[in-house]
Design an enzyme around this catalytic site. Sequence first.
Site, PDB file in Angstrom:
ATOM      1  N   VAL A 118       0.539  -1.242  -0.103  1.00  0.00           N
ATOM      2  CA  VAL A 118      -0.235   0.110   0.218  1.00  0.00           C
ATOM      3  C   VAL A 118       0.714   1.501  -0.181  1.00  0.00           C
ATOM      4  CG1 VAL A 118      -1.869  -0.862   1.131  1.00  0.00           C
ATOM      5  CG2 VAL A 118      -0.597  -0.032   3.174  1.00  0.00           C
ATOM      6  N   ASN A 166      -7.059  -0.951   6.047  1.00  0.00           N
ATOM      7  CA  ASN A 166      -7.035  -1.923   7.409  1.00  0.00           C
ATOM      8  C   ASN A 166      -5.708  -2.137   7.379  1.00  0.00           C
ATOM      9  OD1 ASN A 166      -7.121  -3.100   9.365  1.00  0.00           O
ATOM     10  ND2 ASN A 166      -6.393  -4.467   8.429  1.00  0.00           N
ATOM     11  N   SER A 191      -6.040   3.972  15.069  1.00  0.00           N
ATOM     12  CA  SER A 191      -5.712   3.110  16.626  1.00  0.00           C
ATOM     13  C   SER A 191      -6.243   3.919  17.984  1.00  0.00           C
ATOM     14  CB  SER A 191      -4.538   2.500  16.799  1.00  0.00           C
ATOM     15  OG  SER A 191      -4.049   2.721  18.288  1.00  0.00           O
ATOM     16  N   TYR A 242       4.130   5.042  15.725  1.00  0.00           N
ATOM     17  CA  TYR A 242       3.583   4.592  14.975  1.00  0.00           C
ATOM     18  C   TYR A 242       1.663   5.364  15.839  1.00  0.00           C
ATOM     19  CZ  TYR A 242      -0.264   1.270  15.543  1.00  0.00           C
ATOM     20  OH  TYR A 242      -2.134   0.773  15.030  1.00  0.00           O
ATOM     21  N   ALA A 275       2.013   8.833  16.165  1.00  0.00           N
ATOM     22  CA  ALA A 275       1.965   9.698  15.153  1.00  0.00           C
ATOM     23  C   ALA A 275       1.417   9.838  14.031  1.00  0.00           C
ATOM     24  CB  ALA A 275       3.654  10.597  14.968  1.00  0.00           C
ATOM     25  N   SER A 276       1.299   8.213  13.931  1.00  0.00           N
ATOM     26  CA  SER A 276       0.919   7.506  12.036  1.00  0.00           C
ATOM     27  C   SER A 276      -0.513   7.641  12.356  1.00  0.00           C
ATOM     28  CB  SER A 276       1.411   6.792  11.280  1.00  0.00           C
ATOM     29  OG  SER A 276       1.016   5.535  11.880  1.00  0.00           O
ATOM     30  N   LYS A 277      -1.307   7.293  13.539  1.00  0.00           N
ATOM     31  CA  LYS A 277      -2.261   6.729  13.461  1.00  0.00           C
ATOM     32  C   LYS A 277      -3.286   8.279  14.172  1.00  0.00           C
ATOM     33  CE  LYS A 277      -2.225   2.433  13.036  1.00  0.00           C
ATOM     34  NZ  LYS A 277      -3.434   1.772  11.905  1.00  0.00           N
ATOM     35  N   ILE A 281      -5.851  -4.917  20.845  1.00  0.00           N
ATOM     36  CA  ILE A 281      -6.497  -6.453  20.138  1.00  0.00           C
ATOM     37  C   ILE A 281      -5.520  -7.826  19.725  1.00  0.00           C
ATOM     38  CG2 ILE A 281      -7.919  -7.488  17.883  1.00  0.00           C
ATOM     39  CD1 ILE A 281      -9.461  -5.080  19.385  1.00  0.00           C
TER      40      ILE A 281
HETATM   41  P1  NAD Z   1      -1.749  -7.675  11.120  1.00  0.00           P
HETATM   42  O1  NAD Z   1      -0.159  -7.459  11.267  1.00  0.00           O
HETATM   43  O2  NAD Z   1      -2.334  -9.403  11.629  1.00  0.00           O
HETATM   44  O3  NAD Z   1      -2.000  -7.268   9.978  1.00  0.00           O
HETATM   45  C1  NAD Z   1      -1.752  -6.395   9.080  1.00  0.00           C
HETATM   46  C2  NAD Z   1      -1.850  -7.080   8.284  1.00  0.00           C
HETATM   47  O4  NAD Z   1      -0.977  -5.844   7.187  1.00  0.00           O
HETATM   48  C3  NAD Z   1      -1.044  -7.930   8.341  1.00  0.00           C
HETATM   49  O5  NAD Z   1      -0.980  -9.247   7.313  1.00  0.00           O
HETATM   50  C4  NAD Z   1       0.167  -7.620   6.521  1.00  0.00           C
HETATM   51  O6  NAD Z   1       1.182  -7.960   5.523  1.00  0.00           O
HETATM   52  C5  NAD Z   1      -0.294  -6.376   6.424  1.00  0.00           C
HETATM   53  N1  NAD Z   1       0.805  -4.836   5.638  1.00  0.00           N
HETATM   54  C6  NAD Z   1       2.034  -4.746   6.094  1.00  0.00           C
HETATM   55  N2  NAD Z   1       2.353  -4.261   5.226  1.00  0.00           N
HETATM   56  C7  NAD Z   1       1.314  -3.374   4.593  1.00  0.00           C
HETATM   57  C8  NAD Z   1       1.918  -3.289   3.416  1.00  0.00           C
HETATM   58  N3  NAD Z   1       3.185  -1.958   2.955  1.00  0.00           N
HETATM   59  N4  NAD Z   1       1.192  -3.366   2.166  1.00  0.00           N
HETATM   60  C9  NAD Z   1       0.206  -4.226   2.334  1.00  0.00           C
HETATM   61  N5  NAD Z   1      -0.490  -4.882   2.839  1.00  0.00           N
HETATM   62  C10 NAD Z   1       0.674  -4.514   4.791  1.00  0.00           C
HETATM   63  O7  NAD Z   1      -2.260  -6.741  12.833  1.00  0.00           O
HETATM   64  P2  NAD Z   1      -4.226  -6.101  12.653  1.00  0.00           P
HETATM   65  O8  NAD Z   1      -3.424  -5.895  14.237  1.00  0.00           O
HETATM   66  O9  NAD Z   1      -5.156  -6.736  12.409  1.00  0.00           O
HETATM   67  O10 NAD Z   1      -4.229  -5.031  12.170  1.00  0.00           O
HETATM   68  C11 NAD Z   1      -5.114  -4.336  11.411  1.00  0.00           C
HETATM   69  C12 NAD Z   1      -4.362  -3.193  11.705  1.00  0.00           C
HETATM   70  O11 NAD Z   1      -5.485  -2.254  13.091  1.00  0.00           O
HETATM   71  C13 NAD Z   1      -3.280  -1.322  11.333  1.00  0.00           C
HETATM   72  O12 NAD Z   1      -3.394  -0.588  10.592  1.00  0.00           O
HETATM   73  C14 NAD Z   1      -3.121  -1.596  13.157  1.00  0.00           C
HETATM   74  O13 NAD Z   1      -2.432  -0.690  13.327  1.00  0.00           O
HETATM   75  C15 NAD Z   1      -4.256  -1.415  13.718  1.00  0.00           C
HETATM   76  N6  NAD Z   1      -4.579  -1.525  15.138  1.00  0.00           N
HETATM   77  C16 NAD Z   1      -4.245  -2.646  15.264  1.00  0.00           C
HETATM   78  C17 NAD Z   1      -4.601  -2.465  17.105  1.00  0.00           C
HETATM   79  C18 NAD Z   1      -4.137  -4.240  17.553  1.00  0.00           C
HETATM   80  O14 NAD Z   1      -3.756  -4.135  19.025  1.00  0.00           O
HETATM   81  N7  NAD Z   1      -3.725  -5.356  17.314  1.00  0.00           N
HETATM   82  C19 NAD Z   1      -4.553  -1.897  17.287  1.00  0.00           C
HETATM   83  C20 NAD Z   1      -5.301  -0.501  16.993  1.00  0.00           C
HETATM   84  C21 NAD Z   1      -4.800  -0.093  15.133  1.00  0.00           C
END
Ligand code: NAD
Length: 262
Positions: free
Chosen positions: A68, A94, A148, A162, A164-166, A195
């Site tokens: 992405v 996402n 997030s 992270y 700052a990005s969010k 999560i």
């Molecule tokens: P995860 O690591 O299970 O899934 C993230 C997915 O993004 C992975 O499959 C990875 O291969 C893919 N990815 C990474 N870089 C990429 C790129 N450059 N292009 C395309 N795909 C790419 O994590 P998750 O917890 O399911 O996270 C999903 C979203 O939720 C993220 O944006 C994360 O920051 C956000 N988030 C997660 C939590 C948590 O507690 N897990 C909390 C708040 C926000």
Amino acid sequence: MTGQRLSGKVAIVTGAAGGIGFETAVLFAKEGAKVVCADVNEKGVQKTVAKISELVSSGVAISFKADVSKEDQVKALVDKALEEFGKLDIMFNNAGIMHPEDDNALNTEERIWNLTMDINVKGVWFGCKHAIIAMRQSGGGSIINTASFVALMGAATPQLAYTASKGAVLAMTRELAMVHARENIRFNSLCPGPIRTPLLMDFLNTEEKKQRRLVHVPQGRFGEAIEQAYGALFLASDESSFVTGTDFRVDGGLASSYVTPE
Ligand code: NAD
């Protein structure tokens, strides 16, 4: 507990190989959408499509390898959705990373900062940009960007890039919601609490680290990826037709808490 809440709709889900993206792609398909499952992890996203074929039916979902942070790959992803399914109604931006070397202001290296911004911010921008172009053709749509809870609250366990990005995702989403409101394109941020996905659990790799966070969560547990998927489903469906520009929290009460229950 599935139905046809997305019947006739076409969705793209990025980061669909794991965690929140996987659960959401499966749920969207169960609810009647055609889904393009995108991820940089090609094998992983093929497994997601295989699961959808098993649970729903084949032909409902396709996989697409895309990083992405590269605009040409995001454009190709949106083009694929249009070519395969004829339109785009839902874009779930996402995909995201939380780098293990992301730290405080002094210790975070510039390359970690840049990598995080490239994927978490630029990736969302590119996703929004090409989805807007596609949605203009079909008269509107719903764009959901994963931010997030750390964009809303400070943590003394820093991951500065992270966080700052969010924060940037929240601000960008809000502004896009205003710019495109009269075009019937809705934008909302999904703000997950902590999560139980590999992204967080790999980082919180001791019981002590887990407890350090859980004391602040009113519900006293980590969330599940499927609970985020249900939030995304609401924002994707026409049930949220008057919802745009929100920081939509699915966080077990975290961002409302001061003193949590014993
Ligand atoms: P995860 O690591 O299970 O899934 C993230 C997915 O993004 C992975 O499959 C990875 O291969 C893919 N990815 C990474 N870089 C990429 C790129 N450059 N292009 C395309 N795909 C790419 O994590 P998750 O917890 O399911 O996270 C999903 C979203 O939720 C993220 O944006 C994360 O920051 C956000 N988030 C997660 C939590 C948590 O507690 N897990 C909390 C708040 C926000």
